[in-house]
Enzyme design. Structure first.
Site, PDB file in Angstrom:
ATOM      1  N   LYS A  20      23.926 -50.656  19.048  1.00 35.34           N
ATOM      2  CA  LYS A  20      25.122 -49.964  18.137  1.00 35.34           C
ATOM      3  C   LYS A  20      25.266 -48.703  19.460  1.00 35.34           C
ATOM      4  O   LYS A  20      26.240 -48.348  19.654  1.00 35.34           O
ATOM      5  CB  LYS A  20      24.948 -49.420  16.937  1.00 35.34           C
ATOM      6  N   ARG A  95      26.125 -47.406   5.911  1.00 30.28           N
ATOM      7  CA  ARG A  95      25.611 -48.019   5.421  1.00 30.28           C
ATOM      8  C   ARG A  95      25.298 -48.678   4.506  1.00 30.28           C
ATOM      9  O   ARG A  95      24.929 -49.400   3.484  1.00 30.28           O
ATOM     10  CB  ARG A  95      24.500 -47.393   5.983  1.00 30.28           C
ATOM     11  N   ARG A 134      11.508 -51.937  21.684  1.00 30.96           N
ATOM     12  CA  ARG A 134      12.004 -50.455  21.715  1.00 30.96           C
ATOM     13  C   ARG A 134      10.314 -49.271  21.410  1.00 30.96           C
ATOM     14  O   ARG A 134      10.712 -48.729  21.490  1.00 30.96           O
ATOM     15  CB  ARG A 134      12.594 -50.064  20.301  1.00 30.96           C
ATOM     16  N   ARG A 140       9.365 -44.949  18.683  1.00 30.13           N
ATOM     17  CA  ARG A 140      10.454 -44.279  17.015  1.00 30.13           C
ATOM     18  C   ARG A 140       9.770 -44.146  16.069  1.00 30.13           C
ATOM     19  O   ARG A 140       8.746 -45.172  15.416  1.00 30.13           O
ATOM     20  CB  ARG A 140      11.660 -44.853  16.841  1.00 30.13           C
ATOM     21  N   ARG A 151      14.092 -52.254   6.938  1.00 29.03           N
ATOM     22  CA  ARG A 151      15.517 -51.885   7.387  1.00 29.03           C
ATOM     23  C   ARG A 151      16.716 -52.907   7.463  1.00 29.03           C
ATOM     24  O   ARG A 151      17.985 -52.241   7.266  1.00 29.03           O
ATOM     25  CB  ARG A 151      15.483 -51.198   8.854  1.00 29.03           C
TER      26      ARG A 151
HETATM   27  P1  ADP Z   1      18.821 -48.014  12.922  1.00 33.44           P
HETATM   28  O1  ADP Z   1      19.481 -48.936  12.846  1.00 33.44           O
HETATM   29  O2  ADP Z   1      17.710 -48.810  14.090  1.00 33.44           O
HETATM   30  O3  ADP Z   1      17.990 -47.857  11.379  1.00 33.44           O
HETATM   31  P2  ADP Z   1      19.093 -45.109  13.403  1.00 33.44           P
HETATM   32  O4  ADP Z   1      19.578 -44.057  14.375  1.00 33.44           O
HETATM   33  O5  ADP Z   1      20.725 -46.038  12.436  1.00 33.44           O
HETATM   34  O6  ADP Z   1      18.516 -46.728  13.479  1.00 33.44           O
HETATM   35  O7  ADP Z   1      18.542 -45.080  11.689  1.00 33.44           O
HETATM   36  C1  ADP Z   1      17.287 -44.278  11.608  1.00 33.44           C
HETATM   37  C2  ADP Z   1      17.553 -43.875  10.265  1.00 33.44           C
HETATM   38  O8  ADP Z   1      18.168 -42.998   9.636  1.00 33.44           O
HETATM   39  C3  ADP Z   1      17.740 -45.387   9.197  1.00 33.44           C
HETATM   40  O9  ADP Z   1      16.402 -45.771   8.702  1.00 33.44           O
HETATM   41  C4  ADP Z   1      17.951 -43.478   7.663  1.00 33.44           C
HETATM   42  O10 ADP Z   1      16.051 -43.360   6.823  1.00 33.44           O
HETATM   43  C5  ADP Z   1      18.769 -42.647   8.123  1.00 33.44           C
HETATM   44  N1  ADP Z   1      19.934 -43.166   8.201  1.00 33.44           N
HETATM   45  C6  ADP Z   1      21.048 -43.187   9.486  1.00 33.44           C
HETATM   46  N2  ADP Z   1      22.275 -43.368   8.630  1.00 33.44           N
HETATM   47  C7  ADP Z   1      21.738 -43.030   7.732  1.00 33.44           C
HETATM   48  C8  ADP Z   1      23.072 -43.725   6.574  1.00 33.44           C
HETATM   49  N3  ADP Z   1      24.323 -43.782   6.657  1.00 33.44           N
HETATM   50  N4  ADP Z   1      23.110 -42.759   5.209  1.00 33.44           N
HETATM   51  C9  ADP Z   1      21.422 -43.461   4.578  1.00 33.44           C
HETATM   52  N5  ADP Z   1      20.376 -42.933   5.818  1.00 33.44           N
HETATM   53  C10 ADP Z   1      20.521 -42.991   6.845  1.00 33.44           C
END
Ligand code: ADP
Length: 202
Positions: A20, A95, A134, A140, A151
């Site tokens: 994404k 999400r 990654r 990370r 996740r």
């Molecule tokens: P990934 O899709 O690999 O988990 P992201 O960079 O999209 O990584 O998100 C990293 C973290 O940021 C998530 O695991 C969560 O803790 C937080 N996060 C990101 N977007 C949201 C969201 N829309 N709602 C709640 N938490 C979020």
């Protein structure tokens, strides 16, 4: 690069590791629209040591979701900024269904519906593999085996209903994500052009 394109409101959905972030950045560049990533915004807040950053840091590290009220407020503020007025590509939000409903409401208020919802599809096992890779490259905090599993679990439980929600709008396009970055981007480009033609025609 396509020209004269504006007001493309793009939403990217897909599990962790589906690409994404990579594809969103490419769309943003090609269409001259901002890439809005809640994950990047939270990580930037953590790196900057802001109050928000301190609050969300342990949540991110554990692989849980940040509370909806914080995330929704962040997105509301971000989409109200000038650079998002001609379109945006959203990555990592919504999400869960509550966030999707909040987004729909926000976009209704400003009269800007989503042009397209792209779903990057990838099997869990490939997701795990990509995240493990990654982890070695980027280190990370949430690419630990426990956080990866959490996740993915949250993705299936909370985010898949968001896919169903947008399927019903007829604007969702599924993209097979187990291919190279340029291959996936080529297919996305075609889907975006089709969406734009539909918008121009309507
Ligand atoms: P990934 O899709 O690999 O988990 P992201 O960079 O999209 O990584 O998100 C990293 C973290 O940021 C998530 O695991 C969560 O803790 C937080 N996060 C990101 N977007 C949201 C969201 N829309 N709602 C709640 N938490 C979020």
């Amino acid at each position: 690069m396509p020209s004269g394109i504006s007001r493309m409101n793009v939403l990217l959905l897909g599990p962790q590791g589906s690409g994404k972030g990579t594809q969103a950045a490419k769309i943003a560049e090609a269409y001259g629209i901002p890439h809005v990533s809640t994950g990047d915004m939270f990580r930037a807040a953590v790196a900057a040591g802001t109050e928000l950053g301190r609050r969300v840091e342990p949540i991110l590290a554990s692989g849980q979701l940040v509370p909806d009220e914080i995330t929704i407020a962040l997105i509301r503020e971000r989409l109200a900024q000038e650079d998002a007025s001609e379109g945006f590509v959203l990555d990592g939000f919504p999400r869960n269904l509550a966030q999707a409903e909040a987004l729909d409401e926000m976009l209704r208020e400003i009269g800007r519906p989503l042009s397209i919802v792209l779903l990057l599809e990838l099997d869990d096992e490939i997701c795990r593999e990509r995240m493990r890779k990654r982890a070695e490259l980027e280190g990370r905090a949430d690419d630990t085996p426990e956080a990866i599993e959490r996740r993915l679990e949250i993705y299936h439980r909370d985010t898949e209903p968001v896919v169903e929600h947008y399927l019903a709008t007829g604007r969702l396009v599924k993209v097979h994500a187990e291919r190279t970055i340029p291959e996936v981007f080529a297919e996305i480009g075609q889907a975006l052009e089709a969406a734009r033609e539909r918008e121009v025609a309507s």
